[in-house]
Scaffold this motif. Structure first.
Motif, short mmCIF file in Angstrom:
data_model
loop_
_atom_site.label_atom_id
_atom_site.label_comp_id
_atom_site.label_asym_id
_atom_site.label_seq_id
_atom_site.Cartn_x
_atom_site.Cartn_y
_atom_site.Cartn_z
N HIS A 2 -12.44 -15.07 14.50
CA HIS A 2 -12.27 -16.32 15.24
C HIS A 2 -11.81 -16.02 16.67
N ARG A 3 -12.34 -16.78 17.61
CA ARG A 3 -11.97 -16.62 19.01
C ARG A 3 -11.15 -17.84 19.44
N ILE A 4 -9.95 -17.57 19.91
CA ILE A 4 -9.01 -18.62 20.27
C ILE A 4 -8.71 -18.54 21.76
N LEU A 5 -8.63 -19.69 22.41
CA LEU A 5 -8.30 -19.73 23.83
C LEU A 5 -6.89 -20.28 24.00
N ALA A 18 -1.77 -11.93 21.66
CA ALA A 18 -3.12 -11.44 21.34
C ALA A 18 -3.05 -10.27 20.37
N SER A 19 -2.09 -9.37 20.60
CA SER A 19 -1.91 -8.23 19.70
C SER A 19 -1.54 -8.69 18.30
N MET A 26 -8.13 -12.65 14.47
CA MET A 26 -8.29 -13.62 15.54
C MET A 26 -8.25 -12.91 16.88
N ALA A 27 -9.19 -13.24 17.75
CA ALA A 27 -9.21 -12.68 19.10
C ALA A 27 -8.72 -13.75 20.06
N LEU A 28 -7.64 -13.45 20.78
CA LEU A 28 -7.05 -14.42 21.69
C LEU A 28 -7.46 -14.14 23.12
N LEU A 46 -15.99 -20.38 21.32
CA LEU A 46 -14.58 -20.45 20.95
C LEU A 46 -14.41 -21.33 19.70
N ASP A 47 -13.42 -20.99 18.91
CA ASP A 47 -13.19 -21.71 17.66
C ASP A 47 -12.01 -22.68 17.72
N ALA A 48 -11.09 -22.47 18.64
CA ALA A 48 -9.93 -23.35 18.78
C ALA A 48 -9.27 -23.09 20.12
N ALA A 49 -8.45 -24.06 20.57
CA ALA A 49 -7.73 -23.92 21.83
C ALA A 49 -6.27 -24.26 21.62
N ILE A 50 -5.40 -23.54 22.33
CA ILE A 50 -3.97 -23.79 22.32
C ILE A 50 -3.57 -24.18 23.74
#
Length: 232
Positions: A2-5, A18-19, A26-28, A46-50
């Motif tokens: 999953h890619r998260i922004l 991110a680590s 999950m890749a941040l 992207l799969d989700a945003a914070i």
């Protein structure tokens, strides 16, 4: 993966987070400004945003509103601890969840995992000959496989939380769900997810479902879907 922004102007927050996210597949990606975040969102993938509430250029609420005009991507808001109104406003604008600052990274991961599980459509796993599981009513239809909703033939864009709440009511039309029922069904028992949040999501749904008047409130009881099933 999953890619998260993450959109937060704290440059020290992203790298260690991110680590940590990598442990959970999950890749941040990080953006320090709303304009950077919006540009990245337009690229897709992207799969989700914070979103942090306190941001330069525009605050997190305005940013959430801007994103919701273009996308139904799951959004988690980072709010100041104790600021209940921040949480209320974020949910009213279409955020799926919130995490108060300062937060434990594991809690943020858990909240992300929850909204991502809701987001995943099992269409790929369903055999092509599986009978339709769509719920069809007069003026409204829901397909839990594709997570799509039609209101009087028009496709609606719902957040993952909005869809899950509507599907919960539609699966048992006429049944009255208390706020506690809804909280436990949508996210399990969680003291931080207060009953006011249910009212906010119901209010958002009602606006999107207009002119249908299908979610009824029973005072001191809860909510129910009051629609007749369509004739076969």
């Amino acid at each position: 993966m999953h890619r998260i922004l993450l959109i937060d102007d704290d440059a020290q927050l992203g790298p260690p987070l991110a680590s940590y996210f990598q442990r959970f597949d999950m890749a941040l990606e990080c953006a320090l400004k709303p304009s950077e975040g919006l540009a990245r969102l337009k690229l897709g993938g992207l799969d989700a945003a914070i979103l942090d509430v306190m941001l330069p250029e525009m605050d997190g609420f305005a940013l959430c509103r801007a994103i919701r005009k273009e996308s139904d991507i799951p959004i988690i808001m980072l709010t100041a601890r104790g600021e209940v109104m921040d949480r209320v406003v974020g949910l009213e604008l279409g955020a799926d969840d919130y995490v108060p600052k300062p937060f434990e990274p594991r809690e943020l991961v858990a909240r992300l995992q929850t909204v991502l599980r809701r987001r995943v459509a099992p269409a790929a796993a369903a055999p092509s000959n599986t009978p339709s599981t769509a719920l069809v009513f007069d003026g409204l239809s829901l397909d839990p496989v594709t997570r799509s909703v039609l209101r009087q033939g028009q496709a609606l864009e719902l957040t993952s939380t909005e869809f899950d709440l509507l599907h919960l009511l539609a699966a048992q039309p006429g049944r009255v769900f208390t706020r506690d029922d809804i909280l436990n069904q949508l996210r399990g028992v969680d003291a931080e997810f207060y009953t006011r949040a249910v009212d906010i999501v119901v209010s958002r749904l009602r606006k999107k479902l207009e002119p249908l008047d299908c979610i009824k409130t029973l005072r001191n009881a809860g909510y129910t879907l009051a629609l007749a099933k369509a004739a076969p």
